[in-house]
Design an enzyme around this catalytic site. Structure first.
Site, PDB file in Angstrom:
ATOM      1  N   HIS A  13       0.818  -1.215   0.000  1.00 18.46           N
ATOM      2  CA  HIS A  13       0.000   0.000   0.000  1.00 18.46           C
ATOM      3  C   HIS A  13       0.849   1.261   0.000  1.00 18.46           C
ATOM      4  O   HIS A  13       0.361   2.341  -0.322  1.00 18.46           O
ATOM      5  CB  HIS A  13      -0.999  -0.004   1.171  1.00 18.46           C
ATOM      6  CG  HIS A  13      -0.401   0.250   2.520  1.00 18.46           C
ATOM      7  ND1 HIS A  13      -0.134  -0.756   3.422  1.00 18.46           N
ATOM      8  CD2 HIS A  13      -0.027   1.396   3.138  1.00 18.46           C
ATOM      9  CE1 HIS A  13       0.374  -0.248   4.527  1.00 18.46           C
ATOM     10  NE2 HIS A  13       0.451   1.066   4.384  1.00 18.46           N
ATOM     11  N   SER A  15       4.807   2.426   7.959  1.00 26.40           N
ATOM     12  CA  SER A  15       4.389   1.261   7.174  1.00 26.40           C
ATOM     13  C   SER A  15       5.562   0.672   6.405  1.00 26.40           C
ATOM     14  O   SER A  15       6.296   1.386   5.726  1.00 26.40           O
ATOM     15  CB  SER A  15       3.314   1.670   6.160  1.00 26.40           C
ATOM     16  OG  SER A  15       2.135   2.058   6.786  1.00 26.40           O
ATOM     17  N   ASP A  18       0.096  -7.617   1.288  1.00 29.28           N
ATOM     18  CA  ASP A  18       0.531  -6.233   1.482  1.00 29.28           C
ATOM     19  C   ASP A  18       2.051  -6.114   1.564  1.00 29.28           C
ATOM     20  O   ASP A  18       2.590  -5.422   2.423  1.00 29.28           O
ATOM     21  CB  ASP A  18      -0.117  -5.624   2.727  1.00 29.28           C
ATOM     22  CG  ASP A  18      -0.068  -4.092   2.712  1.00 29.28           C
ATOM     23  OD1 ASP A  18       0.144  -3.521   1.623  1.00 29.28           O
ATOM     24  OD2 ASP A  18      -0.228  -3.472   3.773  1.00 29.28           O
TER      25      ASP A  18
END
Length: 219
Positions: A76, A183, A109
């Site tokens: 993402h 992230s 992801d």
């Protein structure tokens, strides 16, 4: 026993939580691992260029070097868009590298990127994790002058999470605080080895992709 389920809001980056970052020169449990950890952690910035929108930033996150010029981040962070993708990877010494996207798997992801780097990268842990194990996250939080080094402990080794998209996944749950922009960063144990890749945060906890999923993706 029915497992408790966490519901996570994860659109592009982590949800902002109270800051757990502190300057590198402070004393903490993982002092011996910080020098190596910071050298193996990067900033990842993804740009898309299209005829209609021009060039714009799609995502900013953290990258985790695993050796041979390869680094992991979240899918993402790289995003999904039309147009030409360009990835900048900034290492801790403020050198900006051109990144090449080698592989992406949105179901887990994870994205794999190559840069021109001789860094050893994090070794993948082969030891069993357990609740109470001390861990640390490393990242480049947006809006802060310092990189973040946040310590905590594993709370659950297999927490079932539901994304806002309805997707379910099994995460390592820790009380190490994550900050907007972390992230794709590493979750390491007290030997400096990689036990997971950070993915999201909610309700004061952070959640990471377990090392088993990382190994499968790399293989």
């Amino acid at each position: 026993m029915i497992k408790r389920i966490c519901i996570m809001l994860l659109v592009t980056f982590f949800m902002p939580v109270s800051a757990g970052a502190y300057p590198y020169n402070q004393q903490h449990t993982f002092q011996a691992q910080l020098e190596t950890a910071r050298a193996n952690t990067t900033i990842v910035t993804a740009y898309y260029t299209s005829r209609f929108e021009g060039t714009r930033i799609q995502g900013i996150g953290t990258g985790t070097l695993v050796g041979d010029g390869l680094l992991l981040t979240n899918a993402h962070v790289v995003g999904s868009n039309t147009g030409a993708l360009h990835i900048d990877v900034t290492t801790y010494d403020n050198v900006v590298h051109d990144g090449t996207l080698l592989r992406i798997d949105r179901s887990v992801d994870l994205a794999l990127i190559r840069i021109d780097s001789a860094a050893d990268g994090f070794a993948l842990s082969g030891t069993q994790i357990y609740p109470g194990m001390q861990v640390m996250t490393v990242g480049q939080p947006q809006g802060l002058a310092h990189w973040s080094f946040s310590e905590g402990a594993i709370v659950d080794i297999s927490r079932s999470c539901i994304m806002t998209s309805g997707e379910r996944w099994t995460a390592i749950m820790t009380d190490a605080q994550s900050i907007h922009g972390n992230s794709g960063g590493p979750l390491i144990n007290d030997r400096g080895k990689l036990v997971g890749i950070m993915r999201g945060a909610a309700e004061g906890y952070s959640f990471a992709i377990p090392i088993e999923g990382v190994r499968e993706f790399l293989q």
